[in-house]
Scaffold this motif. Structure first.
Motif, PDB file in Angstrom:
ATOM      1  N   ALA A 142       0.830  -1.214   0.000  1.00 51.54           N
ATOM      2  CA  ALA A 142       0.000   0.000   0.000  1.00 51.54           C
ATOM      3  C   ALA A 142       0.863   1.261   0.000  1.00 51.54           C
ATOM      4  O   ALA A 142       0.349   2.364   0.209  1.00 51.54           O
ATOM      5  CB  ALA A 142      -0.916  -0.005   1.216  1.00 51.54           C
ATOM      6  N   ASN A 143       2.167   1.105  -0.271  1.00 51.80           N
ATOM      7  CA  ASN A 143       3.099   2.241  -0.258  1.00 51.80           C
ATOM      8  C   ASN A 143       3.113   2.975   1.089  1.00 51.80           C
ATOM      9  O   ASN A 143       3.251   4.192   1.139  1.00 51.80           O
ATOM     10  CB  ASN A 143       2.769   3.226  -1.389  1.00 51.80           C
ATOM     11  CG  ASN A 143       3.043   2.626  -2.762  1.00 51.80           C
ATOM     12  OD1 ASN A 143       3.979   1.834  -2.920  1.00 51.80           O
ATOM     13  ND2 ASN A 143       2.223   2.989  -3.743  1.00 51.80           N
ATOM     14  N   LYS A 144       2.935   2.213   2.170  1.00 53.38           N
ATOM     15  CA  LYS A 144       2.955   2.787   3.507  1.00 53.38           C
ATOM     16  C   LYS A 144       4.119   2.212   4.341  1.00 53.38           C
ATOM     17  O   LYS A 144       4.009   2.038   5.558  1.00 53.38           O
ATOM     18  CB  LYS A 144       1.625   2.503   4.224  1.00 53.38           C
ATOM     19  CG  LYS A 144       0.422   3.160   3.568  1.00 53.38           C
ATOM     20  CD  LYS A 144       0.509   4.679   3.640  1.00 53.38           C
ATOM     21  CE  LYS A 144      -0.713   5.329   3.024  1.00 53.38           C
ATOM     22  NZ  LYS A 144      -0.636   6.817   3.083  1.00 53.38           N
ATOM     23  N   LEU A 188      -8.206   0.454   5.361  1.00 55.33           N
ATOM     24  CA  LEU A 188      -9.558   0.062   4.977  1.00 55.33           C
ATOM     25  C   LEU A 188     -10.566   1.176   5.218  1.00 55.33           C
ATOM     26  O   LEU A 188     -11.734   1.051   4.826  1.00 55.33           O
ATOM     27  CB  LEU A 188      -9.979  -1.190   5.767  1.00 55.33           C
ATOM     28  CG  LEU A 188      -9.049  -2.410   5.616  1.00 55.33           C
ATOM     29  CD1 LEU A 188      -9.544  -3.557   6.489  1.00 55.33           C
ATOM     30  CD2 LEU A 188      -8.987  -2.839   4.155  1.00 55.33           C
ATOM     31  N   GLU A 189     -10.126   2.226   5.885  1.00 61.59           N
ATOM     32  CA  GLU A 189     -11.047   3.335   6.145  1.00 61.59           C
ATOM     33  C   GLU A 189     -11.312   4.108   4.844  1.00 61.59           C
ATOM     34  O   GLU A 189     -10.522   4.049   3.897  1.00 61.59           O
ATOM     35  CB  GLU A 189     -10.449   4.270   7.195  1.00 61.59           C
ATOM     36  CG  GLU A 189     -10.333   3.614   8.571  1.00 61.59           C
ATOM     37  CD  GLU A 189      -9.715   4.549   9.598  1.00 61.59           C
ATOM     38  OE1 GLU A 189      -9.394   5.695   9.208  1.00 61.59           O
ATOM     39  OE2 GLU A 189      -9.568   4.140  10.754  1.00 61.59           O
ATOM     40  N   PRO A 190     -12.441   4.871   4.777  1.00 70.20           N
ATOM     41  CA  PRO A 190     -12.766   5.659   3.557  1.00 70.20           C
ATOM     42  C   PRO A 190     -11.609   6.575   3.182  1.00 70.20           C
ATOM     43  O   PRO A 190     -10.963   7.175   4.030  1.00 70.20           O
ATOM     44  CB  PRO A 190     -14.006   6.459   3.968  1.00 70.20           C
ATOM     45  CG  PRO A 190     -14.630   5.627   5.054  1.00 70.20           C
ATOM     46  CD  PRO A 190     -13.485   4.985   5.787  1.00 70.20           C
ATOM     47  N   SER A 203       8.676  10.512   2.488  1.00 69.20           N
ATOM     48  CA  SER A 203       9.258  10.327   1.156  1.00 69.20           C
ATOM     49  C   SER A 203       9.733   8.906   0.934  1.00 69.20           C
ATOM     50  O   SER A 203      10.096   8.550  -0.171  1.00 69.20           O
ATOM     51  CB  SER A 203      10.437  11.290   0.962  1.00 69.20           C
ATOM     52  OG  SER A 203      11.432  11.030   1.943  1.00 69.20           O
ATOM     53  N   ASN A 204       9.712   8.097   2.013  1.00 65.88           N
ATOM     54  CA  ASN A 204      10.221   6.727   1.861  1.00 65.88           C
ATOM     55  C   ASN A 204       9.114   5.714   1.658  1.00 65.88           C
ATOM     56  O   ASN A 204       9.313   4.520   1.804  1.00 65.88           O
ATOM     57  CB  ASN A 204      11.030   6.336   3.115  1.00 65.88           C
ATOM     58  CG  ASN A 204      12.294   7.160   3.228  1.00 65.88           C
ATOM     59  OD1 ASN A 204      12.843   7.565   2.211  1.00 65.88           O
ATOM     60  ND2 ASN A 204      12.721   7.407   4.461  1.00 65.88           N
ATOM     61  N   ASP A 205       7.850   6.206   1.381  1.00 64.28           N
ATOM     62  CA  ASP A 205       6.734   5.280   1.199  1.00 64.28           C
ATOM     63  C   ASP A 205       6.957   4.298   0.094  1.00 64.28           C
ATOM     64  O   ASP A 205       6.435   3.193   0.094  1.00 64.28           O
ATOM     65  CB  ASP A 205       5.431   6.062   0.929  1.00 64.28           C
ATOM     66  CG  ASP A 205       4.984   6.778   2.195  1.00 64.28           C
ATOM     67  OD1 ASP A 205       5.547   6.477   3.254  1.00 64.28           O
ATOM     68  OD2 ASP A 205       4.098   7.640   2.101  1.00 64.28           O
ATOM     69  N   GLU A 206       7.697   4.719  -0.916  1.00 64.60           N
ATOM     70  CA  GLU A 206       7.941   3.841  -2.049  1.00 64.60           C
ATOM     71  C   GLU A 206       9.312   3.175  -1.973  1.00 64.60           C
ATOM     72  O   GLU A 206       9.792   2.599  -2.949  1.00 64.60           O
ATOM     73  CB  GLU A 206       7.800   4.642  -3.355  1.00 64.60           C
ATOM     74  CG  GLU A 206       6.411   5.220  -3.560  1.00 64.60           C
ATOM     75  CD  GLU A 206       6.304   5.983  -4.887  1.00 64.60           C
ATOM     76  OE1 GLU A 206       7.310   6.013  -5.591  1.00 64.60           O
ATOM     77  OE2 GLU A 206       5.216   6.476  -5.186  1.00 64.60           O
ATOM     78  N   ALA A 207       9.957   3.234  -0.795  1.00 67.50           N
ATOM     79  CA  ALA A 207      11.282   2.602  -0.642  1.00 67.50           C
ATOM     80  C   ALA A 207      11.121   1.092  -0.598  1.00 67.50           C
ATOM     81  O   ALA A 207      10.039   0.563  -0.376  1.00 67.50           O
ATOM     82  CB  ALA A 207      11.941   3.083   0.648  1.00 67.50           C
ATOM     83  N   GLU A 208      12.213   0.435  -0.800  1.00 65.01           N
ATOM     84  CA  GLU A 208      12.174  -1.029  -0.791  1.00 65.01           C
ATOM     85  C   GLU A 208      11.890  -1.538   0.623  1.00 65.01           C
ATOM     86  O   GLU A 208      12.181  -0.871   1.603  1.00 65.01           O
ATOM     87  CB  GLU A 208      13.523  -1.598  -1.268  1.00 65.01           C
ATOM     88  CG  GLU A 208      13.794  -1.295  -2.741  1.00 65.01           C
ATOM     89  CD  GLU A 208      15.083  -1.943  -3.196  1.00 65.01           C
ATOM     90  OE1 GLU A 208      15.735  -2.582  -2.336  1.00 65.01           O
ATOM     91  OE2 GLU A 208      15.405  -1.827  -4.363  1.00 65.01           O
ATOM     92  N   LEU A 209      11.367  -2.737   0.702  1.00 67.38           N
ATOM     93  CA  LEU A 209      11.031  -3.355   1.984  1.00 67.38           C
ATOM     94  C   LEU A 209      12.319  -3.605   2.750  1.00 67.38           C
ATOM     95  O   LEU A 209      13.161  -4.381   2.321  1.00 67.38           O
ATOM     96  CB  LEU A 209      10.278  -4.676   1.738  1.00 67.38           C
ATOM     97  CG  LEU A 209       9.683  -5.341   2.964  1.00 67.38           C
ATOM     98  CD1 LEU A 209       8.629  -4.445   3.606  1.00 67.38           C
ATOM     99  CD2 LEU A 209       9.052  -6.670   2.544  1.00 67.38           C
ATOM    100  N   SER A 210      12.510  -2.930   3.913  1.00 67.49           N
ATOM    101  CA  SER A 210      13.791  -3.005   4.626  1.00 67.49           C
ATOM    102  C   SER A 210      13.839  -4.132   5.630  1.00 67.49           C
ATOM    103  O   SER A 210      14.846  -4.346   6.233  1.00 67.49           O
ATOM    104  CB  SER A 210      14.054  -1.674   5.356  1.00 67.49           C
ATOM    105  OG  SER A 210      13.062  -1.447   6.326  1.00 67.49           O
TER     106      SER A 210
END
Length: 211
Positions: A142-144, A188-190, A203-210
């Motif tokens: 989810a880019n979170k 899952l919230e609106p 800015s690191n939401d799209e970083a690789e899974l660390s």
């Protein structure tokens, strides 16, 4: 081999033994002893004639004398002490055996209880780790990922990876998993509701899974 008789701390020889020593007949040796007046009888040996060791040197046969000397150690009789092992009554032995069995059984029960606790803790740790992987993956998709990183940093320090945790870190995992669950629940919230980031660095939401 010449035989010796020790009597009252003195060494004596029989006529027959002296005759063998000087290689003469018993009769001749008896006459020599009688002539030298060196023969004697000992109490308890009947009429047998003996010659004290120091008088053997007075016997001369074929212009030859022989000197005999018997040396004793300071204490020729060795004395040893025996140590008697204590006899333990059968009743006491049975009580000790019964007590030892009870103690062993108690120790086995304690060991078994500790083992069960360890197994329970291990299962909980594995379940928390598995749940953490799933929640982390959901946040990553989810880019979170920044949210997961922030939660991990809060308990493991900056740059810490909760997925590398060990069983000793189970208390930290117990705190992290509910927060990850809340973060996933927010997905899952609106979508019209405002999203509040856990830290200023988004800015690191799209970083690789660390983890």
């Amino acid at each position: 081999m010449i035989n010796r008789v020790i009597y009252n701390g003195k060494v004596y020889y029989k006529v027959a033994d002296l005759a063998d020593l000087f290689e003469v007949s018993k009769y001749k040796m008896r006459n020599i002893i009688k002539t030298q007046d060196i023969g004697t009888t000992l109490k308890g040996f009947g009429r047998a004639v003996f010659v004290m060791e120091e008088n053997v040197a007075k016997i001369e046969v074929r212009n030859e004398v022989k000197i005999l000397e018997t040396r004793f150690t300071a204490d020729p009789v060795k004395k040893t002490k025996t140590v008697k092992e204590p006899v333990i009554p059968v009743e006491k032995t049975a009580k000790r055996t019964k007590k030892a069995k009870k103690e062993k059984k108690r120790a086995d029960v304690v060991e078994m209880a500790v083992k069960k606790v360890d197994e329970k803790l291990q299962r909980e740790f594995e379940e928390l780790m598995e749940k953490g992987r799933k929640l982390g993956t959901e946040l990553y998709l989810a880019n979170k990922m920044s949210v997961a990183n922030a939660i991990s940093d809060e308990h493991f320090g900056t740059g810490g990876d909760f997925l590398k945790a060990r069983i000793n870190d189970i208390e930290k995992l117990r705190l992290i998993i509910p927060k990850l669950e809340d973060a996933v629940a927010e997905l899952l919230e609106p979508s019209d509701e405002s999203e509040v980031p856990l830290n200023d660095d988004t800015s690191n939401d799209e970083a690789e899974l660390s983890f």
